[in-house]
Structures are given as structure tokens and as C-alpha cells.
Design an enzyme around this catalytic site. Structure first.
Site, PDB file in Angstrom:
ATOM      1  N   LYS A 160     -44.595  38.219  58.680  1.00 20.68           N
ATOM      2  CA  LYS A 160     -43.570  38.308  57.638  1.00 20.68           C
ATOM      3  C   LYS A 160     -42.231  38.524  58.322  1.00 20.68           C
ATOM      4  O   LYS A 160     -42.182  39.045  59.440  1.00 20.68           O
ATOM      5  CB  LYS A 160     -43.891  39.498  56.719  1.00 20.68           C
ATOM      6  N   GLY A 175     -46.915  38.597  31.840  1.00 20.15           N
ATOM      7  CA  GLY A 175     -45.973  37.812  32.633  1.00 20.15           C
ATOM      8  C   GLY A 175     -46.271  36.328  32.526  1.00 20.15           C
ATOM      9  O   GLY A 175     -47.358  35.879  32.870  1.00 20.15           O
ATOM     10  N   GLY A 198     -44.318  33.743  33.856  1.00 19.20           N
ATOM     11  CA  GLY A 198     -43.411  33.037  34.754  1.00 19.20           C
ATOM     12  C   GLY A 198     -44.117  31.826  35.347  1.00 19.20           C
ATOM     13  O   GLY A 198     -44.975  31.212  34.721  1.00 19.20           O
ATOM     14  N   VAL A 247     -46.467  31.414  37.589  1.00 16.39           N
ATOM     15  CA  VAL A 247     -47.934  31.423  37.657  1.00 16.39           C
ATOM     16  C   VAL A 247     -48.550  31.718  36.289  1.00 16.39           C
ATOM     17  O   VAL A 247     -49.489  31.058  35.857  1.00 16.39           O
ATOM     18  CB  VAL A 247     -48.441  32.464  38.679  1.00 16.39           C
TER      19      VAL A 247
HETATM   20  P1  NAI Z   1     -41.945  34.730  38.129  1.00 12.54           P
HETATM   21  O1  NAI Z   1     -40.757  35.551  38.504  1.00 12.54           O
HETATM   22  O2  NAI Z   1     -41.799  33.266  37.926  1.00 12.54           O
HETATM   23  O3  NAI Z   1     -42.604  35.314  36.781  1.00 12.54           O
HETATM   24  C1  NAI Z   1     -42.746  36.651  36.486  1.00 12.54           C
HETATM   25  C2  NAI Z   1     -42.632  36.802  34.974  1.00 12.54           C
HETATM   26  O4  NAI Z   1     -43.006  38.121  34.618  1.00 12.54           O
HETATM   27  C3  NAI Z   1     -41.217  36.570  34.451  1.00 12.54           C
HETATM   28  O5  NAI Z   1     -41.246  35.660  33.356  1.00 12.54           O
HETATM   29  C4  NAI Z   1     -40.760  37.975  34.025  1.00 12.54           C
HETATM   30  O6  NAI Z   1     -39.883  37.949  32.892  1.00 12.54           O
HETATM   31  C5  NAI Z   1     -42.083  38.609  33.675  1.00 12.54           C
HETATM   32  N1  NAI Z   1     -42.114  40.077  33.751  1.00 12.54           N
HETATM   33  C6  NAI Z   1     -41.524  40.894  34.663  1.00 12.54           C
HETATM   34  N2  NAI Z   1     -41.848  42.172  34.430  1.00 12.54           N
HETATM   35  C7  NAI Z   1     -42.688  42.176  33.370  1.00 12.54           C
HETATM   36  C8  NAI Z   1     -43.371  43.196  32.655  1.00 12.54           C
HETATM   37  N3  NAI Z   1     -43.272  44.475  33.002  1.00 12.54           N
HETATM   38  N4  NAI Z   1     -44.149  42.821  31.599  1.00 12.54           N
HETATM   39  C9  NAI Z   1     -44.261  41.536  31.238  1.00 12.54           C
HETATM   40  N5  NAI Z   1     -43.623  40.519  31.884  1.00 12.54           N
HETATM   41  C10 NAI Z   1     -42.843  40.841  32.930  1.00 12.54           C
HETATM   42  O7  NAI Z   1     -43.046  35.042  39.248  1.00 12.54           O
HETATM   43  P2  NAI Z   1     -44.339  34.186  39.612  1.00 12.54           P
HETATM   44  O8  NAI Z   1     -44.004  33.234  40.699  1.00 12.54           O
HETATM   45  O9  NAI Z   1     -44.982  33.681  38.373  1.00 12.54           O
HETATM   46  O10 NAI Z   1     -45.255  35.310  40.267  1.00 12.54           O
HETATM   47  C11 NAI Z   1     -45.886  36.303  39.466  1.00 12.54           C
HETATM   48  C12 NAI Z   1     -46.581  37.294  40.386  1.00 12.54           C
HETATM   49  O11 NAI Z   1     -47.548  36.626  41.183  1.00 12.54           O
HETATM   50  C13 NAI Z   1     -45.666  38.014  41.371  1.00 12.54           C
HETATM   51  O12 NAI Z   1     -46.155  39.329  41.581  1.00 12.54           O
HETATM   52  C14 NAI Z   1     -45.823  37.205  42.652  1.00 12.54           C
HETATM   53  O13 NAI Z   1     -45.552  37.984  43.803  1.00 12.54           O
HETATM   54  C15 NAI Z   1     -47.293  36.841  42.575  1.00 12.54           C
HETATM   55  N6  NAI Z   1     -47.642  35.639  43.333  1.00 12.54           N
HETATM   56  C16 NAI Z   1     -47.036  34.451  43.052  1.00 12.54           C
HETATM   57  C17 NAI Z   1     -47.403  33.313  43.751  1.00 12.54           C
HETATM   58  C18 NAI Z   1     -46.788  31.974  43.407  1.00 12.54           C
HETATM   59  O14 NAI Z   1     -47.380  30.959  43.804  1.00 12.54           O
HETATM   60  N7  NAI Z   1     -45.687  31.914  42.678  1.00 12.54           N
HETATM   61  C19 NAI Z   1     -48.400  33.351  44.822  1.00 12.54           C
HETATM   62  C20 NAI Z   1     -49.045  34.646  45.001  1.00 12.54           C
HETATM   63  C21 NAI Z   1     -48.632  35.748  44.277  1.00 12.54           C
END
Ligand code: NAI
Length: 348
Positions: free
Chosen positions: A78, A178, A180, A182
Site C-alpha cells: 500500500k 449503502g 454506491g 458496489v
Molecule cells: P461508494 O462511495 O460508491 O458507495 C458508498 C455508498 O454508501 C454511498 O452511496 C454513500 O452515500 C453510502 N453511505 C455512506 N455511509 C452510509 C451509512 N452510514 N449508511 C448507509 N449508506 C451510507 O463506495 P463503493 O465503491 O460502493 O464501496 C463500498 C464499500 O466497499 C467501501 O467500504 C469500499 O472500501 C468497499 N470495497 C469496494 C470495492 C470496489 O470495487 N468499489 C472493492 C472492495 C471493497
């Protein structure tokens, strides 16, 4: 510019400095035993150098575990840059970090993480070839999120099979926290599989639109963990399984994409004591790194290679759950043990 630090838990750790470019940061290679150390580059306004060093050490170790759990011939690494991404990021700074990464001659491969964008990674790629997760080029892997969701879905099916004897998610009630990158893809896969959905997002409009798309019920963000669902899928932020939420969880199983879902190591035991099956996050969310690694390893037949490894996430999870049931232990403890063995035995 690169100053090597002696940290016994890690193979190589460097302080990175370039005063002219305004760069301060660290690169940590936890392990290269299984292959080049791979893991993202994060930029954050750390409160001190010590805090940044602690973060890079923890995150690089976590990448060793994630990559080994996914069966990839990659180690864990990292990099972090100390600074506010909105204020301190400049092309010079990014290229200086690229030069530092390049000096490690491929022992560390970087990718996008918090505080970085695809455009930033393209700037870094001007200084080094050891950048993955690009959206252009012969082996470009693009957005990992749909693949991450597929891996979580495969893990969830393995969990369902362990609980009920069938991996069919039709009619199961899943609470997705969430929506987002994923979470939305996971909700889509679950909807297509005939699951019933409750969803929540801090962005209320996003929750409403997704609910309409997939016939889901919208739940307030502060209440989603306590929904009386079969499965809770944390796909937002870390630390959501903690001393306050665990007593309130009513789902029989937890499986989601978020990194570091457990707030403290003892939380795995607390879930186990409550009879809640917690599927280790770093195994369930390995799809993202699988997607990126196809680029690092220059795999020609990407789709088939990625699909085989997504299936393997389900098989690995099933093995972890079987062993955990046999030993009456938390799957998180069993996963750590299996990965630690694989890190010692390269072939594992
Ligand atoms: P993102 O930022 O696109 O989506 C996160 C979503 O969660 C957002 O829509 C946000 O408004 C919402 N959110 C934040 N706090 C919240 C809460 N307390 N309650 C409800 N909703 C809430 O992130 P992404 O890329 O979807 O990743 C989600 C998680 O998965 C993160 O922890 C990330 O580290 C992990 N991750 C993502 C990967 C990827 O391919 N994008 C790969 C491995 C892990």
C-alpha cells in the site's frame, strides 16, 4: 527521496519525500512471498506522519490477507500520500510518487484508493508502468465495482447454503447498507435472483431511485442494520459492526463489500456468540482485487480468468464456513488462520 525504514513486521517500508513537488508519504510492502505486493494509493490529510505510517502498515498487511484469500499470486502493499486531496494534489506531486513507485522496480504495484481518481492514476502512470486499474490500455480492467458485487454475491450464496442447505437466494430478505458503486450492483444481482430487498443510503434520493428499480423497501440509514432480514449486506463504510450495533442485528448472516466491517477484533466473537454468521469481509470483497490483478498479471482471456476466481470466492468461503462450524469458531478467526498458513506456504 526514498528512505528505507526498518519495521520487522514488513518486508520493505519507505518514507517518500520530494520537497520540490510537495510530496510526503510512505510505501509499505508487507509481503512479496506470493508475488509482487499489490494495493492502492491513498491520499489523506493525516494528522501526523505517525498516523500515516500506521495506516500504510495496517492497509498493506490487509492486502496480503485479501490477495492470499483470493488465491492470487500477489503479495500485499500500500502507499499513502500525506495531504488534502482537494487542496494539495498537483501533477508534480503525483509524478513524484510515480517515480518513487518506479524505483521499486515492480516489487510494488499501485492502484486507485481513497483520494485518488482515474485521472490522477493516469498522471502517475506517466512516471511508472506499475499502475493497475487503468481504464485504457491492452489489459485495462476499468471499474472493479460490478466484479466486487459478483464476488460478494458468490460468497453470500455459500453462506446461504451453509445456513439452509440451499444457495438459492430467491425469497430471502436482504438488507443492503449503502447503494454506491458496489451496493447498487449487489442489489441488482439480488433482485435478479428473486431476493426481497430493504435498502438504505445516506443519499436519500439514491435510496429512493434504487428502491423503485428493484422493488425494495427504503429504510433509514441508522436503522438498516437492525432490519429483521435473513442477511445484512454492509456496502458503505467500515466499522459498522460494533458494540452498539451488534446487539441490535436481527439478520442470521452478514455478508457485504465494505472493508473493515468489524470495529474491533472482539466483534467477531460477539457476533459468533449471538449465533450470527459473519462472512469475513476481505474474502467476500476480493472481486475488486481479482479484477485489477488480471491487469497486473497481463491475463489474455480476462473474462474467463476473472469468472473462475469469482467462483473460487464462493468455494473458499464455503471451506471457511465448514471449518468454522466444525470448530464452533468465528469464520473471521478461521479465515485469518487459513490465510496466515497460505502466506507462509507460498503454494497455499
Ligand atoms: P461508494 O462511495 O460508491 O458507495 C458508498 C455508498 O454508501 C454511498 O452511496 C454513500 O452515500 C453510502 N453511505 C455512506 N455511509 C452510509 C451509512 N452510514 N449508511 C448507509 N449508506 C451510507 O463506495 P463503493 O465503491 O460502493 O464501496 C463500498 C464499500 O466497499 C467501501 O467500504 C469500499 O472500501 C468497499 N470495497 C469496494 C470495492 C470496489 O470495487 N468499489 C472493492 C472492495 C471493497
Amino acid at each position: 527521496m526514498l528512505t528505507r525504514l526498518s519495521i520487522p513486521s514488513h518486508e520493505e517500508v519507505y518514507r517518500v519525500e520530494d520537497a520540490g513537488a510537495g510530496l510526503r508519504g510512505f510505501i509499505a510492502l508487507h509481503s512479496t512471498r506470493r508475488g509482487p505486493a499489490a494495493g492502492g494509493l491513498r491520499m489523506r490529510a493525516y494528522r501526523s506522519d505517525e498516523a500515516a505510517l500506521e495506516d500504510v502498515l495496517n492497509l498493506s498487511r490487509g492486502m496480503s490477507y485479501k490477495n492470499a484469500a483470493a488465491g492470487l499470486p500477489l503479495g500485499g502493499g500500500k502507499a499513502v500520500i500525506i495531504g488534502d486531496p482537494a487542496r494539495d494534489k498537483t501533477p508534480d506531486l503525483l509524478r513524484a510518487m510515480g517515480c518513487a513507485i518506479d524505483a521499486l522496480e515492480g516489487r510494488y504495484w499501485t492502484a486507485e484508493d481513497m483520494g485518488m481518481s482515474p485521472a490522477d492514476m493516469a498522471e502517475i502512470a506517466r512516471a511508472t508502468r506499475y499502475v493497475a486499474g487503468r481504464d485504457q490500455g491492452a489489459h485495462a480492467s476499468g471499474d472493479p465495482s460490478p466484479v466486487t458485487a459478483q464476488g460478494v454475491f458468490a460468497a453470500m450464496r455459500a453462506g446461504a447454503a451453509r445456513i439452509s442447505g440451499s444457495d438459492d437466494l430467491r425469497g430471502r430478505h436482504v438488507a443492503v447498507q449503502g447503494l454506491g458503486h458496489v451496493g447498487w450492483h449487489l442489489a441488482r444481482l439480488l433482485h435478479e435472483a428473486g431476493a426481497r430487498l430493504s435498502v438504505a443510503d445516506m443519499d436519500g434520493a439514491r435510496a429512493k431511485v434504487t428502491a423503485a428499480e428493484f422493488g425494495a423497501e427504503v429504510v433509514a440509514p441508522e436503522a438498516i442494520h437492525a432490519v429483521a432480514a435473513d442477511i445484512l449486506a454492509p456496502c458503505a463504510i467500515g466499522g459498522v459492526l460494533n458494540a452498539q450495533t451488534i446487539p441490535e442485528i436481527r439478520a442470521a448472516m452478514i455478508c457485504g463489500a465494505a472493508n473493515n466491517q468489524l470495529a474491533a477484533p472482539g466483534d467477531a466473537e460477539a457476533l459468533h456468540a449471538r449465533g450470527i454468521l459473519y462472512l469475513p469481509d476481505y474474502v467476500a470483497n476480493g472481486g475488486g482485487i481479482i479484477n485489477v490483478s488480471a491487469e497486473i498479471l497481463e491475463i489474455a482471456d480476462r473474462a474467463a480468468w476473472v469468472d473462475a476466481r469469482l467462483d473460487a470466492i464462493g468455494a473458499t468461503m464455503a471451506r471457511i464456513l465448514e471449518r468454522a462450524a466444525g470448530e464452533d469458531a468465528s469464520p473471521a478467526v478461521i479465515a485469518d488462520r487459513m490465510v496466515e498458513a497460505a502466506l507462509v506456504d507460498k503454494a497455499g
